[in-house]
Enzyme design. Structure first.
Site, PDB file in Angstrom:
ATOM      1  N   HIS A 364      29.930  51.445  43.613  1.00 38.74           N
ATOM      2  CA  HIS A 364      30.992  52.406  43.330  1.00 38.74           C
ATOM      3  C   HIS A 364      30.918  53.584  44.287  1.00 38.74           C
ATOM      4  O   HIS A 364      31.936  54.106  44.723  1.00 38.74           O
ATOM      5  CB  HIS A 364      30.885  52.894  41.891  1.00 38.74           C
ATOM      6  CG  HIS A 364      30.806  51.766  40.924  1.00 38.74           C
ATOM      7  ND1 HIS A 364      30.093  51.822  39.769  1.00 38.74           N
ATOM      8  CD2 HIS A 364      31.337  50.538  40.979  1.00 38.74           C
ATOM      9  CE1 HIS A 364      30.181  50.668  39.150  1.00 38.74           C
ATOM     10  NE2 HIS A 364      30.932  49.878  39.877  1.00 38.74           N
ATOM     11  N   ARG A 471      43.762  51.139  43.355  1.00 38.82           N
ATOM     12  CA  ARG A 471      42.738  50.526  42.479  1.00 38.82           C
ATOM     13  C   ARG A 471      42.545  51.416  41.262  1.00 38.82           C
ATOM     14  O   ARG A 471      41.793  52.391  41.314  1.00 38.82           O
ATOM     15  CB  ARG A 471      41.418  50.399  43.226  1.00 38.82           C
ATOM     16  CG  ARG A 471      41.393  49.378  44.360  1.00 38.82           C
ATOM     17  CD  ARG A 471      40.005  49.375  44.982  1.00 38.82           C
ATOM     18  NE  ARG A 471      39.717  48.188  45.754  1.00 38.82           N
ATOM     19  CZ  ARG A 471      39.723  48.129  47.088  1.00 38.82           C
ATOM     20  NH1 ARG A 471      40.024  49.198  47.792  1.00 38.82           N
ATOM     21  NH2 ARG A 471      39.413  47.011  47.710  1.00 38.82           N
ATOM     22  N   ARG A 507      47.502  48.564  40.781  1.00 35.96           N
ATOM     23  CA  ARG A 507      46.848  47.344  40.304  1.00 35.96           C
ATOM     24  C   ARG A 507      46.218  47.658  38.947  1.00 35.96           C
ATOM     25  O   ARG A 507      45.490  48.642  38.822  1.00 35.96           O
ATOM     26  CB  ARG A 507      45.755  46.919  41.280  1.00 35.96           C
ATOM     27  CG  ARG A 507      44.954  45.755  40.735  1.00 35.96           C
ATOM     28  CD  ARG A 507      43.964  45.248  41.726  1.00 35.96           C
ATOM     29  NE  ARG A 507      42.772  46.080  41.792  1.00 35.96           N
ATOM     30  CZ  ARG A 507      41.766  45.841  42.632  1.00 35.96           C
ATOM     31  NH1 ARG A 507      41.847  44.835  43.487  1.00 35.96           N
ATOM     32  NH2 ARG A 507      40.710  46.598  42.636  1.00 35.96           N
ATOM     33  N   GLU A 606      43.680  35.943  44.823  1.00 38.91           N
ATOM     34  CA  GLU A 606      42.264  36.172  45.149  1.00 38.91           C
ATOM     35  C   GLU A 606      41.417  34.937  44.904  1.00 38.91           C
ATOM     36  O   GLU A 606      40.223  34.938  45.167  1.00 38.91           O
ATOM     37  CB  GLU A 606      41.712  37.318  44.294  1.00 38.91           C
ATOM     38  CG  GLU A 606      42.495  38.605  44.443  1.00 38.91           C
ATOM     39  CD  GLU A 606      41.836  39.774  43.754  1.00 38.91           C
ATOM     40  OE1 GLU A 606      41.002  40.432  44.374  1.00 38.91           O
ATOM     41  OE2 GLU A 606      42.167  40.032  42.571  1.00 38.91           O
ATOM     42  N   ASN A 629      39.104  40.070  50.163  1.00 40.98           N
ATOM     43  CA  ASN A 629      37.662  40.188  49.899  1.00 40.98           C
ATOM     44  C   ASN A 629      37.219  39.106  48.927  1.00 40.98           C
ATOM     45  O   ASN A 629      36.230  38.407  49.147  1.00 40.98           O
ATOM     46  CB  ASN A 629      37.324  41.554  49.299  1.00 40.98           C
ATOM     47  CG  ASN A 629      37.842  42.699  50.132  1.00 40.98           C
ATOM     48  OD1 ASN A 629      38.028  42.542  51.337  1.00 40.98           O
ATOM     49  ND2 ASN A 629      38.093  43.838  49.505  1.00 40.98           N
ATOM     50  N   ASP A 630      37.959  38.993  47.848  1.00 35.81           N
ATOM     51  CA  ASP A 630      37.598  37.975  46.870  1.00 35.81           C
ATOM     52  C   ASP A 630      37.994  36.583  47.349  1.00 35.81           C
ATOM     53  O   ASP A 630      37.235  35.637  47.205  1.00 35.81           O
ATOM     54  CB  ASP A 630      38.269  38.281  45.516  1.00 35.81           C
ATOM     55  CG  ASP A 630      37.437  39.265  44.707  1.00 35.81           C
ATOM     56  OD1 ASP A 630      36.208  39.071  44.635  1.00 35.81           O
ATOM     57  OD2 ASP A 630      38.004  40.228  44.168  1.00 35.81           O
ATOM     58  N   ARG A 640      30.355  38.130  48.256  1.00 33.94           N
ATOM     59  CA  ARG A 640      30.739  39.250  49.120  1.00 33.94           C
ATOM     60  C   ARG A 640      29.719  40.385  49.074  1.00 33.94           C
ATOM     61  O   ARG A 640      29.710  41.247  49.946  1.00 33.94           O
ATOM     62  CB  ARG A 640      32.140  39.772  48.753  1.00 33.94           C
ATOM     63  CG  ARG A 640      32.231  40.336  47.354  1.00 33.94           C
ATOM     64  CD  ARG A 640      33.667  40.625  46.940  1.00 33.94           C
ATOM     65  NE  ARG A 640      34.040  42.008  47.162  1.00 33.94           N
ATOM     66  CZ  ARG A 640      35.155  42.569  46.682  1.00 33.94           C
ATOM     67  NH1 ARG A 640      36.022  41.846  45.975  1.00 33.94           N
ATOM     68  NH2 ARG A 640      35.430  43.816  46.902  1.00 33.94           N
ATOM     69  N   CYS A 677      45.688  42.830  51.304  1.00 32.49           N
ATOM     70  CA  CYS A 677      45.090  44.154  51.049  1.00 32.49           C
ATOM     71  C   CYS A 677      43.563  44.150  51.024  1.00 32.49           C
ATOM     72  O   CYS A 677      42.958  45.110  50.564  1.00 32.49           O
ATOM     73  CB  CYS A 677      45.643  44.760  49.765  1.00 32.49           C
ATOM     74  SG  CYS A 677      45.211  43.841  48.284  1.00 32.49           S
TER      75      CYS A 677
END
Ligand code: PEP
Ligand code: MG
Length: 747
Positions: A364, A471, A507, A606, A629-630, A640, A677
């Site tokens: 985070h 996000r 999102r 994803e 990313n996913d 990842r 994205c």
């Protein structure tokens, strides 16, 4: 020779302290120290060897050996018994030193006549400074009491002296904390920064290692430990609903805080003449020394806990909080073992860079650092021990390298890098209001990723057309409790205000996997990335999803609203989520709230499964955004968060690009708006390739918009596509080499 009793060791410490207090010059003082140790211990010899550089020890003072050898005798790390103590950090206690493995005598010192040898490492908090040695002719093993006394003396020596100052005239050794050190970590956020160290938890300074009155010190220690136990209990209560890992750490704290062994050792140290804080630090040093030797991650974690606990105890004893009264230096670069996102937000944009010993790219704190566009290096091992507040430091976020107290050559090379960065920024600023139109006339939509209110000013600054990914979980992650609907509505409304009519794609909550809310019961899942996360949580426990959708509808207050559901793996999940939106909308109408003039509802692609969903799905969604990313982690089955496997697979791998091309084709066939994205959208070469294979919109962190636009405006996408296909037709695994070659020649 008499046994060294406790009172004798105290006497020795007191004499030591008096000597330290005298105004003798460095060398004279060190000579006195060796004299009084030999005298008190009843040995013929006492010598101090200090590190001249990382590999070499130098005899810096001696009582009993040939004085001519001082500053002349040197040995390599590991050489002879002294070198062995220095290398291993372990005591050597031998009645017959010449028989010991590795023994090697230095003829110039005249030491061959001494049979017994006791060598103690001189170290401060795990940092090796040198070796303290006593020797005697009589063949005898030193008693555990004597060993102990000398250990304490070594510790006081390390604590009370700037040992670097004792090394002979003209010697190259500077005090260790003045030497340049380079750390090789991992990139958390790109960019270069230079400034001054600001320790998140500054080191506690001990000014009184030796104490007059052991009873008083014992009382101080007991009071401080009581205080600490209460504090740990409070923390445990406060964390009763917290996550498992935090509970484990706190339980370990409690265990140590109540550990009889820990207490007993500190009490013994005090009885032998140390002050309460020096006793704590001695234990802390021992824990650090053990830490450097254990490789088991669990044990290392527990030793870290003990280290933390010692720091807390030292702060209680010395009254030094995190707030030491020191002024934050100009251009502060934050150094910490680890840091939570909320603490990082407290520092906000005042920081020029961040360096962590731990952390992970997906942590985070890393997400917040990226949002704030602050260069971040993680896994810079031992930096909190090496760095001092105010030290000059340079952070190379691109390479994951940190230069602490850099020398002139590094400084000038780095200055060039920063100057180039500044030049590039100027170039980007000059094209900020121009479109990302390629040489063959295609215009790519460049949007930014965001997650905090603090990101919104970048919308104008970066020239982004809108927010392609907001996000929303960051708001949930930085709090201690679940935010309320009205709080969220107010926040989303401010986001829309700040966007001044530009499109913002909200999102819905994407939690689970590595994003664990501190106030939600954690799930014990064997594979969290494949577990109960994102929309799966939203649909199984719809309370939060509904609350969030209502908050979004209210925030829009009639303005257009764009919502996207994360991690949709099969199209029924999208239909169910969309049904929640329809229900929320109907409810808002009944309640008489103004509803948005236009609502777009999309999904993130994803998981590879969604790319093969029926046509109906592609027709039903208002838009799709590829969460690269996913998607990449599931496509290659490579975590990842695990650098080792993540970096094996290139985004420009032919299989992955072919897969993305198939998604583009499906979207084109159904006329579905498509964007990308993931982090790759913000990397200029990857971004150009994504655009070349037909992805019309890219969303990235604000700082990437300039560099990406710059490359796109110099590229002919038709030609680039031909290069990509050419490489594929030739059977290359990755198109990167061909693309690099093309861009290099074209730019
Ligand atoms: C992604 O997976 O690419 C994405 C944008 O979502 P996140 O990184 O938040 O998982
Ligand atoms: Mg994702």
């Amino acid at each position: 020779m008499p046994e060294t009793t406790e009172s004798e060791s105290r006497k020795l410490l007191r004499r030591l302290r008096d000597t330290m207090a005298e105004e003798a010059a460095g060398q004279a003082r060190l000579d006195k120290i060796t004299h009084l140790i030999a005298d008190s211990m009843g040995t013929e010899v006492c010598s101090v060897y200090l590190f001249r550089d990382e590999e070499t020890l130098e005899l810096c003072a001696t009582e009993g050996l040939n004085p001519e050898a001082v500053h002349e005798t040197r040995m390599r790390l590991g050489e002879g018994l002294v070198g062995r103590v220095a290398r291993t950090g372990k005591i050597v206690n031998s009645a017959d030193a010449p028989k010991e493995k590795g023994f090697r005598y230095m003829p110039e010192t005249g030491e061959e006549i001494y049979s017994s040898f006791l060598g103690i490492p001189v170290q401060r908090l795990g940092e090796k400074l040198g070796v303290l040695v006593v020797q005697s002719k009589e063949a005898r093993q030193f008693s555990s009491d004597e060993v102990y006394a000398l250990e304490v003396v070594a510790m006081v020596l390390a604590e009370m002296t700037e040992l670097g100052a004792f090394v002979g005239e003209g010697a190259a050794l500077k005090a260790r904390h003045q030497q340049p050190v380079m750390f090789r970590g991992t990139t958390g956020q790109e960019g270069a920064a230079q400034g001054h160290v600001w320790l998140h938890e500054p080191r506690v300074v001990i000014t009184n290692p030796v104490a007059e009155d052991p009873h008083k010190e014992l009382t101080r220690l007991h009071e401080a430990v009581d205080h600490l136990r209460v504090r740990v209990d409070q923390m445990l209560e406060g964390a009763a609903t917290g996550d498992k890992e935090q509970m484990e750490v706190l339980e370990a704290y409690r265990m140590f805080a109540n550990s009889k062994g820990w207490m007993r050792r500190m009490e013994e140290d005090i009885a032998r003449g140390l002050s309460a804080e020096a006793a704590v630090e001695k234990e802390q040093s021992a824990a650090r020394a053990r830490m450097s030797q254990v490789s088991d991650p669990y044990l290392r974690g527990r030793l870290h806990d003990l280290d933390d606990l010692s720091n807390r105890l030292l702060r209680i004893l010395t009254g030094q909080g995190n707030e030491t009264g020191a002024e934050m230096p100009p251009d502060p670069i934050l150094i910490a073992r680890n840091i939570g996102p909320a603490e990082l937000l407290d520092y906000g944009r005042s920081l020029k860079g961040i360096v962590l010993e731990e952390g992970s790219v997906g942590s985070h704190a890393a997400i917040v650092a990226r949002a704030l566009a602050i260069p971040l290096v993680i896994h810079a091992e031992r930096i909190t021990t090496e760095a001092l507040n105010g030290d000059h430091i340079m952070v190379d976020g691109d390479q994951g390298i940190v230069h602490l107290r850099p020398d002139e050559t590094v400084v000038s090379a780095f200055r060039d890098k920063i100057a180039m960065q500044a030049q590039a920024l100027e170039r980007y600023a000059s094209i900020r209001d121009k479109p990302a139109t390629t040489l063959d006339g295609k215009t790519i939509g460049l949007h930014m990723n965001a997650g905090l209110m603090a990101d919104l000013p970048s919308l104008d600054g970066s020239g982004a057309e809108g927010v392609g990914l907001f996000r929303t979980e960051l708001q949930f992650l930085v709090r201690n409790q679940m935010p309320k609907r009205h709080e969220l509505a107010a926040l989303y409304s401010r986001v829309l205000d700040a966007a001044h009519g530009k499109r913002v794609v909200f999102r819905t909550l994407d939690i689970g996997s590595d994003k664990v809310l501190p106030y939600m019961k954690p799930n014990d899942e064997p594979n969290p990335a494949l577990g109960w996360r994102a929309i799966r949580v939203g649909l199984d426990k719809p309370g939060v999803l509904r609350m969030q959708l209502q908050a979004l509808l209210r925030a829009a207050a009639g303005r257009p609203l764009t919502v996207m559901f994360p991690f949709v793996a099969q199209y029924e999940e999208f239909t169910a989520a969309r049904a929640e939106m329809d229900k929320a909308l109907a409810r808002e109408k009944i309640l008489g709230h103004v509803i948005p003039q236009k609502i777009e509802v999309g999904a993130m692609l994803e998981t590879p499964s969604l790319a093969f969903a029926p046509d109906k799905f592609f027709e039903m969604v208002d838009f799709l955004s590829i969460g690269g990313n996913d998607l990449k982690q599931f496509f290659f089955a490579a975590d990842r968060e695990n650098e080792r496997v993540r970096r094996r697979y290139d985004t420009l791998n032919v299989s992955f690009l072919t897969f993305l091309e198939q998604i583009v084709a499906r979207c084109e066939a159904s006329n579905t708006a498509l964007s990308f994205c993931g982090e790759d959208a913000g990397r200029p070469i990857e971004a150009a390739c994504l655009a070349a294979i037909g992805i019309p919109t890219l969303s990235m962190r604000p700082a990437s918009i300039g560099p990406v636009k710059n490359v796109l405006r110099r590229t002919n996408l038709d030609e680039l596509r031909a290069v990509i296909h050419g490489a594929r037709d030739r059977g290359e695994m990755s198109v990167r080499p061909a693309v690099m070659e093309f861009l290099r020649n074209g730019a």
